[in-house]
Design an enzyme around this catalytic site. Structure first.
Site, PDB file in Angstrom:
ATOM      1  N   ASP A   1      64.684  85.386  92.284  1.00 28.68           N
ATOM      2  CA  ASP A   1      64.450  85.642  90.824  1.00 28.68           C
ATOM      3  C   ASP A   1      63.898  87.101  90.591  1.00 28.68           C
ATOM      4  OD1 ASP A   1      65.327  82.744  90.040  1.00 28.68           O
ATOM      5  OD2 ASP A   1      63.266  82.262  91.149  1.00 28.68           O
TER       6      ASP A   1
ATOM      7  N   ASP B   1      62.081  89.121  87.462  1.00 31.22           N
ATOM      8  CA  ASP B   1      61.494  89.018  86.077  1.00 31.22           C
ATOM      9  C   ASP B   1      61.165  90.391  85.749  1.00 31.22           C
ATOM     10  OD1 ASP B   1      61.467  86.263  86.513  1.00 31.22           O
ATOM     11  OD2 ASP B   1      59.319  86.159  86.846  1.00 31.22           O
TER      12      ASP B   1
ATOM     13  N   ASP C   1      47.811  85.630  87.272  1.00 30.87           N
ATOM     14  CA  ASP C   1      46.911  84.940  88.363  1.00 30.87           C
ATOM     15  C   ASP C   1      46.428  85.612  89.402  1.00 30.87           C
ATOM     16  OD1 ASP C   1      49.556  84.896  89.240  1.00 30.87           O
ATOM     17  OD2 ASP C   1      49.826  82.569  89.252  1.00 30.87           O
TER      18      ASP C   1
END
Length: 458
Positions: A76, A78, A154
């Site tokens: 993926d 992003d 995070d």
């Protein structure tokens, strides 16, 4: 274009930033990192260039940058930008807006989706859209700068930004060095970050397993103490996290991480208890072998089944429950059905296992007792059962822990290769030989059945 937090009169809350240390931008030029445009999705590049051309900042961000730096192949891609979701939608006709907790833009290119997020901030001045329940974020749409966005992520390895205009990597949290050292490190105070979102503990284990990273000592220390907070997470979200953990090709390492940090007993309490009381270690051997096989299938681009995965993860709990019911004098077949239902219902309080997976999971368990039968009708019904292949694969896993399944495995392997007439003939011959010896069909093994599919010897 003006930035800031769009007004929203509902669901806003003021919380303190969990990251107080000042950021220091480090820019890593192209000749000092390994990321090349040829390794980036062409569609992601299209999104980056179009946002830039429209006057917005736009960066490849997160896992894709991290994976490219360790010579991985991201699935993926992003993008992070200072454009709001509504502004993104105006630029791309193939865009849809999704999400409640995080408002995101999905730019769709056939089967590929490029996820585009607006820079978010840690603090809310009241004009943003943030909602907190019991210290946990349930809505977080407070927009900010790239610096804010980096500090609210995070892990440091996920807070790296690839700039398309000069092909550099922007690092605000020391993530570039952590990636080079293969270290997972939380941004901010670990305990507070885990309390904000307990699923971060699972993410730490999953990413460390996937990347072969070591979890930083300060990041790891609170996990066993705070493990029970996972019980507050939405069961549907935990189901998705478990699939990511075990069906991404690193299931064995992920399982060992759950054990190491005390998370297994929270996610799968009954299986954890059964594994702890199983002195021979046979149940754990089955589980590890099953996860190892799943990892191999993922590596070979072969299909994997959530139903089979949960049959594996909850098999220790099933065996334990079955043995308890049999000790109470419940007949074998009834005990199996009740044990399967009981384990499934108890697990649903933690992980939302959909019926389309829980029912096949139970069928895999219940078929195990049929493999000892040599009755003609029962054998043919078993062979034509929709879950036969999965159940037989499960039987072979049980054979790893106990040699007593060897004859059953050999019989059913051969049965699959025989024609109907050949199988009928071999069954008639087998049963005739048994009757000639004056015994009941040897494979019934009533003594073995008194204790849970051999309690898997298990």
């Amino acid at each position: 274009m003006p930035l800031g937090n769009p007004a929203n009169p509902t669901g806003s809350a003021n919380i303190n930033s969990t990251v107080t240390k000042p950021f220091t931008l480090r820019t890593i030029p192209r000749d000092q990192h390994t990321i090349s445009r040829k390794d980036i999705s062409p569609n992601a590049l299209r999104v980056l260039y179009r946002l830039r051309e429209a006057g917005f900042a736009a960066y490849l961000v997160g896992g894709a940058v991290r994976d490219l730096l360790v010579d991985g192949r991201p699935k993926d891609f992003d993008v992070a930008t200072d454009a709001t979701p509504e502004q993104i939608k105006q630029l791309f006709r193939n865009c849809r807006l999704i999400g409640r907790r995080f408002r995101l833009a999905h730019v769709v290119f056939g089967r590929e989706i490029i996820e585009v997020a607006t820079f978010r901030a840690n603090t809310d001045d009241g004009s943003g859209d943030r909602e907190v329940e019991n210290g946990m974020l349930v809505r977080d749409n407070v927009y900010g700068t790239i610096e804010d966005d980096a500090l609210r992520r995070d892990f440091t390895c996920n807070a790296l930004y690839y700039a398309i205009e000069d092909f550099s990597v922007r690092d605000y949290t020391g993530g570039f060095e952590d990636v080079q050292a293969r270290t997972m490190k939380l941004i901010g105070d670990p305990e507070q970050r885990y309390r904000e979102d307990p699923v971060r503990m699972l993410r730490a284990v999953r990413l460390a397993a996937k990347l072969d990273f070591t979890i930083d000592e300060a990041t790891a220390e609170p996990i066993p103490r705070l493990a029970n907070l996972l019980g507050e997470a939405a069961p549907a979200r935990l189901f998705e996290e478990v699939l990511k953990l075990f069906l991404s090709g690193h299931g064995v390492a992920g399982f060992e991480g759950l054990e190491r940090y005390g998370l297994l007993a929270v996610l799968f309490p009954e299986s954890a208890a059964a594994l702890k009381s199983n002195r021979t270690g046979a149940l754990r051997s089955i589980l590890i072998e099953g996860l190892r096989n799943t990892d191999e299938r993922v590596a070979n681009d072969e299909p994997v089944s959530p139903a089979f995965l949960f049959a594996l993860l909850l098999w220790p709990a099933f065996c334990r429950s079955l043995m308890a019911l049999q000790k109470q004098g419940v007949a074998m077949e009834e005990a199996q059905r009740r044990a399967a239902d009981r384990v499934t219902l108890h697990q649903l309080t933690t992980i939302a296992l959909p019926r389309r997976f829980s029912l096949p999971m139970q069928e895999i368990w219940l078929l195990q007792s049929r493999f000892s039968s040599r009755q003609r009708k029962r054998v043919f019904r078993t062979l034509t059962h929709p879950r036969f292949r999965a159940a037989f694969d499960f039987l072979m896993l049980r054979g790893v822990a106990s040699t007593e399944h060897a004859e059953d495995i050999a019989f059913w392997r051969e049965a699959q290769q025989q024609s109907g007439r050949q199988l009928e003939s071999s069954l008639d011959e087998m049963n005739s030989e048994v009757l000639a010896e004056g015994d009941a069909p040897r494979r019934r093994r009533r003594r073995r059945r008194s204790g849970a599919p051999a309690a898997s010897g298990e």
